[in-house]
Design an enzyme around this catalytic site. Structure first.
Site, PDB file in Angstrom:
ATOM      1  N   CYS A  26       0.867  -1.173   0.000  1.00 18.93           N
ATOM      2  CA  CYS A  26       0.000   0.000   0.000  1.00 18.93           C
ATOM      3  C   CYS A  26       0.906   1.225   0.000  1.00 18.93           C
ATOM      4  O   CYS A  26       1.830   1.317   0.813  1.00 18.93           O
ATOM      5  CB  CYS A  26      -0.905   0.000   1.232  1.00 18.93           C
ATOM      6  SG  CYS A  26      -1.847   1.536   1.412  1.00 18.93           S
TER       7      CYS A  26
ATOM      8  N   ASP B 154      -0.059  -5.962   0.198  1.00 16.89           N
ATOM      9  CA  ASP B 154      -1.278  -6.291  -0.545  1.00 16.89           C
ATOM     10  C   ASP B 154      -1.000  -7.561  -1.335  1.00 16.89           C
ATOM     11  O   ASP B 154       0.116  -7.775  -1.805  1.00 16.89           O
ATOM     12  CB  ASP B 154      -1.657  -5.162  -1.500  1.00 16.89           C
ATOM     13  CG  ASP B 154      -2.185  -3.936  -0.787  1.00 16.89           C
ATOM     14  OD1 ASP B 154      -2.938  -4.108   0.190  1.00 16.89           O
ATOM     15  OD2 ASP B 154      -1.856  -2.821  -1.205  1.00 16.89           O
TER      16      ASP B 154
END
Length: 153
Positions: free
Chosen positions: A51, A58
């Protein structure tokens, strides 16, 4: 093997993981059956990036399909390129579309499609899809068949 592979710098060589997608070198080789229409699929079920705001990891399941024209991507360079995102901060949409645009630019395929099936961030999965246009006629293109995130239910 047929064809000239002398320009390849990664296949068959020890390589280090690129620090970023910009540093990664994507390589291509001549398509083995120019003039035939077929689809190549790469699946990366453990793709990771960060992120850009929180630095938290992620995770995504990527499916890349393309119908080659003159070139195919060399798979080791693609693996290294995709792995280079593990320390790269970008939103899901940016990662997915940056991968697509870089591959389309390298390969100039007849057709290209990417599905980015991202696991939840903030309780909501964000899936990202793009294709270059209508698929070529007469080519079998299987569905991606990655199930949307359903949690444990």
């Amino acid at each position: 093997m047929t064809g000239d592979y002398s320009g390849l710098t990664q296949l068959g060589q020890p390589t280090r993981l690129p620090a970023s997608p910009d540093e990664a070198v994507l390589e291509r080789v001549p398509a083995p059956h120019r003039g035939l229409r077929y689809v190549v699929r790469f699946t990366a079920p453990e793709f990771t990036s960060l992120c850009p705001l929180t630095g938290q990891p992620d995770f995504a399941h990527l499916v890349i399909d393309y119908a080659p024209a003159e070139w195919i991507v060399e798979s080791k360079s693609l693996k290294n390129y995709l792995a280079s995102f593990r320390n790269h901060g970008a939103f899901h949409e940016a990662c997915t579309l940056d991968i697509a645009q870089r591959l389309v630019s390298l390969l100039d395929p007849v057709w290209f499609r990417i599905g980015g099936y991202w696991y939840p961030r903030g309780g909501m999965p964000i899936d990202v899809f793009w294709q270059s246009g209508a698929p070529p006629e007469g080519v079998w293109i299987p569905p991606q068949e990655v199930q949307p995130y359903r949690g444990r239910g």
